[in-house]
Write a protein that holds these residues in place. Structure first.
Motif, PDB file in Angstrom:
ATOM      1  N   VAL A 127       0.862  -1.189   0.000  1.00 30.82           N
ATOM      2  CA  VAL A 127       0.000   0.000   0.000  1.00 30.82           C
ATOM      3  C   VAL A 127       0.893   1.232   0.000  1.00 30.82           C
ATOM      4  O   VAL A 127       1.739   1.394   0.875  1.00 30.82           O
ATOM      5  CB  VAL A 127      -0.910   0.042   1.246  1.00 30.82           C
ATOM      6  N   VAL A 128       0.746   2.089  -1.005  1.00 32.46           N
ATOM      7  CA  VAL A 128       1.512   3.339  -1.065  1.00 32.46           C
ATOM      8  C   VAL A 128       0.558   4.486  -0.780  1.00 32.46           C
ATOM      9  O   VAL A 128      -0.442   4.669  -1.477  1.00 32.46           O
ATOM     10  CB  VAL A 128       2.171   3.516  -2.454  1.00 32.46           C
ATOM     11  N   ASP A 154      -6.598   3.316   5.793  1.00 33.22           N
ATOM     12  CA  ASP A 154      -6.922   2.165   6.648  1.00 33.22           C
ATOM     13  C   ASP A 154      -8.354   1.691   6.413  1.00 33.22           C
ATOM     14  O   ASP A 154      -8.628   0.490   6.449  1.00 33.22           O
ATOM     15  CB  ASP A 154      -6.713   2.537   8.114  1.00 33.22           C
ATOM     16  N   GLY A 155      -9.249   2.651   6.173  1.00 35.09           N
ATOM     17  CA  GLY A 155     -10.641   2.288   5.899  1.00 35.09           C
ATOM     18  C   GLY A 155     -10.743   1.384   4.681  1.00 35.09           C
ATOM     19  O   GLY A 155     -11.456   0.378   4.697  1.00 35.09           O
ATOM     20  N   VAL A 156     -10.002   1.738   3.622  1.00 29.66           N
ATOM     21  CA  VAL A 156     -10.044   0.958   2.388  1.00 29.66           C
ATOM     22  C   VAL A 156      -9.449  -0.435   2.618  1.00 29.66           C
ATOM     23  O   VAL A 156     -10.017  -1.452   2.220  1.00 29.66           O
ATOM     24  CB  VAL A 156      -9.275   1.689   1.252  1.00 29.66           C
ATOM     25  N   VAL A 157      -8.302  -0.472   3.306  1.00 28.63           N
ATOM     26  CA  VAL A 157      -7.617  -1.754   3.519  1.00 28.63           C
ATOM     27  C   VAL A 157      -8.406  -2.647   4.485  1.00 28.63           C
ATOM     28  O   VAL A 157      -8.545  -3.857   4.260  1.00 28.63           O
ATOM     29  CB  VAL A 157      -6.173  -1.508   4.024  1.00 28.63           C
ATOM     30  N   SER A 210      -6.597  -8.328   5.814  1.00 25.39           N
ATOM     31  CA  SER A 210      -5.828  -7.080   5.672  1.00 25.39           C
ATOM     32  C   SER A 210      -4.397  -7.238   6.190  1.00 25.39           C
ATOM     33  O   SER A 210      -3.555  -6.380   5.947  1.00 25.39           O
ATOM     34  CB  SER A 210      -6.549  -5.927   6.362  1.00 25.39           C
ATOM     35  N   GLY A 211      -4.095  -8.360   6.870  1.00 28.52           N
ATOM     36  CA  GLY A 211      -2.743  -8.604   7.346  1.00 28.52           C
ATOM     37  C   GLY A 211      -1.738  -8.846   6.231  1.00 28.52           C
ATOM     38  O   GLY A 211      -0.530  -8.742   6.424  1.00 28.52           O
ATOM     39  N   ARG A 212      -2.231  -9.153   5.038  1.00 37.77           N
ATOM     40  CA  ARG A 212      -1.289  -9.429   3.929  1.00 37.77           C
ATOM     41  C   ARG A 212      -0.805  -8.145   3.243  1.00 37.77           C
ATOM     42  O   ARG A 212      -0.014  -8.193   2.315  1.00 37.77           O
ATOM     43  CB  ARG A 212      -1.959 -10.354   2.912  1.00 37.77           C
ATOM     44  N   THR A 234       1.365  -4.780   3.036  1.00 38.01           N
ATOM     45  CA  THR A 234       2.534  -4.103   3.604  1.00 38.01           C
ATOM     46  C   THR A 234       2.358  -2.608   3.325  1.00 38.01           C
ATOM     47  O   THR A 234       1.818  -2.235   2.282  1.00 38.01           O
ATOM     48  CB  THR A 234       3.825  -4.621   2.928  1.00 38.01           C
ATOM     49  N   TRP A 235       2.808  -1.769   4.260  1.00 33.20           N
ATOM     50  CA  TRP A 235       2.559  -0.326   4.120  1.00 33.20           C
ATOM     51  C   TRP A 235       3.815   0.467   3.796  1.00 33.20           C
ATOM     52  O   TRP A 235       4.865   0.249   4.387  1.00 33.20           O
ATOM     53  CB  TRP A 235       1.961   0.226   5.422  1.00 33.20           C
ATOM     54  N   PHE A 236       3.676   1.422   2.891  1.00 34.39           N
ATOM     55  CA  PHE A 236       4.644   2.517   2.749  1.00 34.39           C
ATOM     56  C   PHE A 236       3.807   3.786   2.833  1.00 34.39           C
ATOM     57  O   PHE A 236       3.091   4.129   1.885  1.00 34.39           O
ATOM     58  CB  PHE A 236       5.398   2.438   1.411  1.00 34.39           C
ATOM     59  N   ASP A 237       3.858   4.465   3.992  1.00 38.25           N
ATOM     60  CA  ASP A 237       2.890   5.543   4.201  1.00 38.25           C
ATOM     61  C   ASP A 237       3.531   6.919   4.352  1.00 38.25           C
ATOM     62  O   ASP A 237       2.950   7.819   4.916  1.00 38.25           O
ATOM     63  CB  ASP A 237       1.995   5.233   5.420  1.00 38.25           C
ATOM     64  N   HIS A 238       4.766   7.073   3.839  1.00 39.60           N
ATOM     65  CA  HIS A 238       5.327   8.429   3.915  1.00 39.60           C
ATOM     66  C   HIS A 238       5.741   8.992   2.562  1.00 39.60           C
ATOM     67  O   HIS A 238       6.826   9.520   2.393  1.00 39.60           O
ATOM     68  CB  HIS A 238       6.429   8.548   4.973  1.00 39.60           C
TER      69      HIS A 238
END
Ligand SMILES: [Zn+2]
Length: 380
Positions: free
Chosen positions: A39-40, A52-55, A61-63, A65-69
């Motif tokens: 997730v970017v 987070d709402g979408v995921v 949703s544990g599968r 991985t986040w890149f949130d910056h």
């Protein structure tokens, strides 16, 4: 319009559009065979709970991985950092949730995760279009603003060593776009106005581009009409669903249409947006540059200007209509008001003349023309 020559007309991204479209994510991931998405997104969209709402609405949703910056203007450093996360976590696709920056960054990651290095080799100015292949990782784009339309575009703008470079390829089109106006209901008034003016500029510049592409012009006119009708309502009443739906449609239309080429507004907004130490919003820049460019272009396309006046319901000059609209939306009165110093004018004018968007401006613009356009856009 000339009937000589061959037009290039291309519409590629499958788009699901409407309230609730982001809830289709699960099915789309399965369809594309993505088991472990990256997730970017950016810190603002994350903090607002939108990503987070979408995921969370997706299965397992544990599968994710986040890149949130993602930074406000995507940089090579951020692309490489996110690519590292993609590789280290064994991701096999990307879900971009955000404005143009997150979606453009995702395109950079999709490229760098599957192609050998340095990013700069893939820039359009370095002949990169030919080097980008079908190996690009699949990307699902979920916009949270209504402006750039990057979710249906084949280009990404990424800052490399202080230069805003264009990365372009038919393989950079997101595999799917989920356009859910519900995600824009909380977008603050200023961002609603500024991103909306970006969508308007895409439609206006494309419509006025001299290239031949009647479907693109029809889409552009429809987008102009929607923005003219709805941008003030969307800005003043964020929760107005009809206004949000129409602004998101105009944004998508803007990007569907700008394959026909942009113009002098974007040619100047690109180098201005890359000015160091001045994080200028792309849509705001377009809004304040539009009036002068419209005045400059009108003699080159009088019939199109008549059509545009009819579409937006303007009585007099189109530039004056935009000035009034900017005031109504609470946007700045000129470049000086957003902190652009007068001494950058020659440098920006030189860069604008070299920008690819110059080639499709309604009227040929020289460096001297750009200096004049920038000076008259300074405001007082
Ligand atoms: Zn733009």
């Amino acid at each position: 319009m000339s009937v000589d020559g061959i037009a290039t007309i291309r519409y590629l991204t499958t788009t699901s559009f409407g309230f609730g479209a982001s809830l289709l994510l699960d099915g789309v991931l399965a369809e594309l065979g993505i088991g472990h998405p990256l997730v970017v997104t950016d810190p603002g969209v994350r903090a607002a709970g939108i990503a987070d709402g979408v995921v969370d609405a997706a299965r397992d949703s544990g599968r994710f991985t986040w890149f949130d910056h993602t930074p406000p203007n995507p940089t090579e450093a951020a692309v490489l950092e996110a690519t590292e996360v993609f590789r280290a976590s064994g991701c096999d696709g990307i879900v971009a949730i955000g404005g143009g920056s997150s979606i453009d960054l995702a395109k950079g990651v999709a490229l760098m995760a599957t192609h050998p290095g340095p990013l700069v080799d893939y820039a359009a100015v370095n002949g990169g279009v030919e080097r980008i292949t079908s190996r690009v990782a699949p990307t699902i784009a979920i916009p949270t603003t209504a402006g750039t339309g990057s979710e249906v575009g084949r280009a990404a703008m990424i800052n490399v060593d202080g230069r805003k470079l264009d990365f372009m390829s038919p393989y950079l089109f997101p595999a799917r776009a989920l356009c859910d106006p519900a995600l824009t209901l909380e977008l603050p008034p200023y961002l609603t106005a500024a991103t909306g003016m970006d969508a308007l500029t895409h439609c206006l510049e494309t419509y006025l581009s001299p290239l031949v592409n009647p479907p693109a012009e029809a889409i552009a006119l429809d987008g102009v009409e929607r923005v003219a009708r709805w941008i003030a309502t969307a800005t003043a009443e964020g929760q107005n669903r009809e206004a949000r739906w129409n602004m998101m449609m105009a944004s998508t239309e803007g990007a569907l249409t700008f394959q026909k080429g942009l113009g002098a507004v974007h040619a100047m907004a690109h180098p201005l947006g890359a000015l160091e130490g001045l994080p200028l919003h792309h849509g705001t820049l377009n809004a304040v540059l539009l009036p002068a460019v419209l005045r400059f272009n009108e003699p080159a396309a009088p019939a199109k200007f008549d059509r545009l006046r009819a579409v937006v319901g303007a009585q007099g000059e189109l530039g004056a209509w935009v000035v009034e609209l900017n005031v109504r939306l609470g946007l700045p009165a000129g470049l000086a008001a957003v902190g652009v110093p007068a001494d950058v004018v020659p440098r920006i004018a030189a860069a604008a003349e070299q920008d690819p968007a110059t080639e499709t401006n309604a009227r040929p613009a020289t460096q001297a023309d750009y200096e004049e356009l920038l000076r008259s856009s300074m405001g007082s």
